[in-house]
Scaffold this motif. Structure first.
Motif, PDB file in Angstrom:
ATOM      1  N   SER A  52      -1.337   1.721  -5.414  1.00 25.31           N
ATOM      2  CA  SER A  52      -1.966   2.642  -4.448  1.00 25.31           C
ATOM      3  C   SER A  52      -3.187   3.346  -5.032  1.00 25.31           C
ATOM      4  N   LYS A  53      -4.062   2.545  -5.554  1.00 23.97           N
ATOM      5  CA  LYS A  53      -5.234   3.114  -6.193  1.00 23.97           C
ATOM      6  C   LYS A  53      -6.485   2.399  -5.709  1.00 23.97           C
ATOM      7  N   LYS A  54      -7.595   3.083  -5.739  1.00 27.96           N
ATOM      8  CA  LYS A  54      -8.864   2.422  -5.528  1.00 27.96           C
ATOM      9  C   LYS A  54      -9.571   2.408  -6.880  1.00 27.96           C
ATOM     10  N   ASP A  96      -8.182  -5.995  -7.298  1.00 25.31           N
ATOM     11  CA  ASP A  96      -7.923  -5.429  -5.971  1.00 25.31           C
ATOM     12  C   ASP A  96      -6.432  -5.477  -5.644  1.00 25.31           C
ATOM     13  N   LYS A  97      -5.843  -6.615  -5.916  1.00 31.63           N
ATOM     14  CA  LYS A  97      -4.421  -6.801  -5.616  1.00 31.63           C
ATOM     15  C   LYS A  97      -3.552  -5.833  -6.417  1.00 31.63           C
ATOM     16  N   GLN A  98      -3.850  -5.733  -7.691  1.00 28.40           N
ATOM     17  CA  GLN A  98      -3.038  -4.855  -8.537  1.00 28.40           C
ATOM     18  C   GLN A  98      -3.315  -3.380  -8.245  1.00 28.40           C
ATOM     19  N   GLU A 142     -10.520  -4.112  -0.389  1.00 26.54           N
ATOM     20  CA  GLU A 142     -10.436  -2.700   0.009  1.00 26.54           C
ATOM     21  C   GLU A 142     -10.025  -1.752  -1.110  1.00 26.54           C
ATOM     22  N   ASN A 143      -9.439  -2.294  -2.163  1.00 29.80           N
ATOM     23  CA  ASN A 143      -8.977  -1.400  -3.228  1.00 29.80           C
ATOM     24  C   ASN A 143      -9.865  -1.408  -4.469  1.00 29.80           C
ATOM     25  N   LYS A 199      -3.997  -2.234  -5.290  1.00 30.67           N
ATOM     26  CA  LYS A 199      -3.221  -1.984  -4.073  1.00 30.67           C
ATOM     27  C   LYS A 199      -1.761  -1.704  -4.431  1.00 30.67           C
ATOM     28  N   ALA A 200      -1.234  -2.462  -5.363  1.00 33.38           N
ATOM     29  CA  ALA A 200       0.175  -2.307  -5.757  1.00 33.38           C
ATOM     30  C   ALA A 200       0.460  -0.924  -6.347  1.00 33.38           C
TER      31      ALA A 200
END
Ligand SMILES: *Cc1c(COP(=O)(O)O)cnc(C)c1O
Length: 224
Positions: free
Chosen positions: A115-117, A108-110, A151-152, A112-113
């Motif tokens: 900008s991907k889901k 999830d963290k990566q 969320e990601n 987000k970095a």
């Protein structure tokens, strides 16, 4: 080895055995060979492939990117260590093998970095074999509230591996249990958003199809 024929045979079997053939996708597992195996799959007009080691995934991906071949759909099916997520995160279509909350949090963290889901499946060890990865059912349910905060990542469904056996009753028991778990989670936690059941390999895909698989992961049968 006639890869094109082997793929076609499996496609025919999807129609024969699955209750919903339109929802089923064949994933060709290319972990046994090098890039030339993927080239053979592409030459047979197919492009959905899976790897189970992050560095190998990275290296094969790089090879095809350098050749400007961008139309491969990459799946990841192996045990993933957090420090290797970076090798696959940008290009993977679906990670089948999320078996720990700490791993999901790092994905999830990566994600987000960049900008991907990222699409994931939760791996469940239905049969409880020591040698296999995956959640035990109760532990998974305990973690679900935490998963929902991420969320990601996009949880698309469940994955399992049956024990290696020719006993169809055991195969069926494992696959129908995974389907029942998906139905239950859909009702109680995911409002129907779990659509995928990744189950079935060379040894057991026919039974998996009968039990409602939507993703079958096949290696040996394609390259034999
Ligand atoms: C190797 C592998 C497969 C494919 O197995 P075959 O028996 O070659 O079809 C499927 N899923 C996972 C997780 C694997 O590691």
């Amino acid at each position: 080895m006639d890869i094109k024929k082997n793929i076609q045979d499996i496609k025919d079997e999807i129609k024969k055995y699955s209750p919903h053939p339109d929802k089923v996708k064949l994933i060709v597992v290319t972990k046994y060979g090098g890039v030339e195996d993927i080239e053979k799959v592409l030459a047979a007009n197919y492009n959905v492939i899976a790897e189970n080691k992050a560095q190998v995934f990275r290296d094969k991906l790089k090879y095809f990117k350098e050749k400007k071949i961008e139309n491969i759909e990459w799946h990841f099916i192996g045990n993933l260590q957090s420090n290797k997520i970076k090798y696959i995160i940008e290009d993977v279509k679906l990670i089948h093998s999320v078996n720990k909350l700490s791993l999901a949090k790092e994905i999830d963290k990566q994600a987000k970095a960049v900008s991907k889901k990222v699409n994931i499946l939760l791996e469940v060890n239905i049969f409880g074999e020591e040698s296999k990865h995956g959640y035990e059912e109760a532990a998974l349910i305990q973690d679900l509230a935490e998963y929902k905060k991420l969320e990601n990542i996009n949880i698309c469904g469940l994955m399992t591996m049956a024990p290696y056996t020719d006993d169809e009753d055991i195969q069926r028991q494992v696959f129908s249990s995974l389907r029942a778990l998906k139905d239950r989670l859909n009702k109680e936690y995911f409002s129907g958003n779990l659509t995928e059941l990744s189950m079935g390999m060379t040894n057991d895909y026919k039974v998996a199809l009968e039990e409602g698989a939507t993703l079958i992961r096949i290696g040996r049968k394609i390259f034999e």
